[in-house]
Design a protein around this motif. Structure first.
Motif, PDB file in Angstrom:
ATOM      1  N   UNK A 185      12.056  10.654 -11.526  1.00 40.19           N
ATOM      2  CA  UNK A 185      12.956  10.374 -10.882  1.00 40.19           C
ATOM      3  C   UNK A 185      12.465   9.667  -9.507  1.00 40.19           C
ATOM      4  N   UNK A 186      11.311  10.099  -8.890  1.00 39.76           N
ATOM      5  CA  UNK A 186      10.834   9.443  -7.925  1.00 39.76           C
ATOM      6  C   UNK A 186      10.058   8.374  -8.326  1.00 39.76           C
ATOM      7  N   UNK A 187       9.295   8.159  -9.331  1.00 43.29           N
ATOM      8  CA  UNK A 187       8.861   7.000 -10.069  1.00 43.29           C
ATOM      9  C   UNK A 187       9.729   5.806  -9.980  1.00 43.29           C
ATOM     10  N   UNK A 231       1.769  12.523  -9.658  1.00 45.10           N
ATOM     11  CA  UNK A 231       1.053  13.651  -9.887  1.00 45.10           C
ATOM     12  C   UNK A 231      -0.227  13.540  -8.916  1.00 45.10           C
ATOM     13  N   UNK A 232      -0.481  12.270  -8.584  1.00 44.78           N
ATOM     14  CA  UNK A 232      -1.710  12.293  -7.758  1.00 44.78           C
ATOM     15  C   UNK A 232      -2.790  11.295  -8.371  1.00 44.78           C
ATOM     16  N   UNK A 245      -3.117  -3.642  -9.881  1.00 47.44           N
ATOM     17  CA  UNK A 245      -4.028  -3.768  -8.776  1.00 47.44           C
ATOM     18  C   UNK A 245      -3.759  -2.851  -7.432  1.00 47.44           C
ATOM     19  N   UNK A 246      -2.682  -3.010  -7.099  1.00 49.72           N
ATOM     20  CA  UNK A 246      -2.256  -2.011  -6.109  1.00 49.72           C
ATOM     21  C   UNK A 246      -2.470  -0.574  -6.176  1.00 49.72           C
ATOM     22  N   UNK A 250       0.820  -1.226   0.008  1.00 52.24           N
ATOM     23  CA  UNK A 250       0.071  -0.216  -0.216  1.00 52.24           C
ATOM     24  C   UNK A 250       1.062   1.298  -0.163  1.00 52.24           C
ATOM     25  N   UNK A 251       2.026   1.288   0.867  1.00 50.78           N
ATOM     26  CA  UNK A 251       2.805   2.367   0.829  1.00 50.78           C
ATOM     27  C   UNK A 251       3.492   2.626  -0.569  1.00 50.78           C
ATOM     28  N   UNK A 252       3.797   1.392  -1.360  1.00 51.66           N
ATOM     29  CA  UNK A 252       4.508   1.570  -2.401  1.00 51.66           C
ATOM     30  C   UNK A 252       3.552   2.076  -3.800  1.00 51.66           C
ATOM     31  N   UNK A 253       2.319   1.594  -3.413  1.00 52.23           N
ATOM     32  CA  UNK A 253       1.251   2.286  -4.518  1.00 52.23           C
ATOM     33  C   UNK A 253       1.106   4.007  -4.277  1.00 52.23           C
ATOM     34  N   UNK A 254       0.923   4.233  -3.016  1.00 48.44           N
ATOM     35  CA  UNK A 254       0.784   5.524  -2.508  1.00 48.44           C
ATOM     36  C   UNK A 254       1.946   6.590  -2.952  1.00 48.44           C
ATOM     37  N   UNK A 255       3.027   6.101  -2.771  1.00 48.97           N
ATOM     38  CA  UNK A 255       4.359   6.679  -3.025  1.00 48.97           C
ATOM     39  C   UNK A 255       4.570   6.917  -4.703  1.00 48.97           C
TER      40      UNK A 255
END
Length: 94
Positions: free
Chosen positions: A43-45, A15-16, A79-80, A4-9
């Motif tokens: 870069x963050x992706x 860009x949301x 799916x995440x 879940x944290x990975x998907x939110x990051x």
């Protein structure tokens, strides 16, 4: 990193959730189109655990970003993202 944290990051780096207009997957990639490409932090992706690379593909009217995940892992990653972003509207045809 928890899924879940990975998907939110990842969503934040894209860009949301509201910035995604298309989200699909194939055998080894998650393909994304964005409303505003300027909100993308490529870069963050690329730094998100499980993303091996980010490839930009120019389409006739939009750029498609392909997140290279690896064989057999893209569907789970997709799916995440759908679950974390409440993006069922983008998954309706899957």
């Amino acid at each position: 990193m928890e899924m879940n944290q990975r998907a939110e990051r990842l969503l934040q780096a894209l860009g949301g959730a509201d910035n995604l207009t298309q989200l699909v997957y194939c055998a080894s990639r998650v393909r994304v189109q964005l409303r505003d490409d300027n909100l993308l932090d490529k870069k963050s992706v690329a730094e998100v655990e499980g993303v091996n690379a980010v490839v930009s593909v120019d389409k006739p009217h939009k750029t498609e970003y392909q997140l290279v995940i690896g064989p057999g892992k893209a569907k789970t990653f997709y799916q995440e993202i759908i679950a974390a972003g409440g993006l069922e509207r983008l998954a309706a045809d899957r």
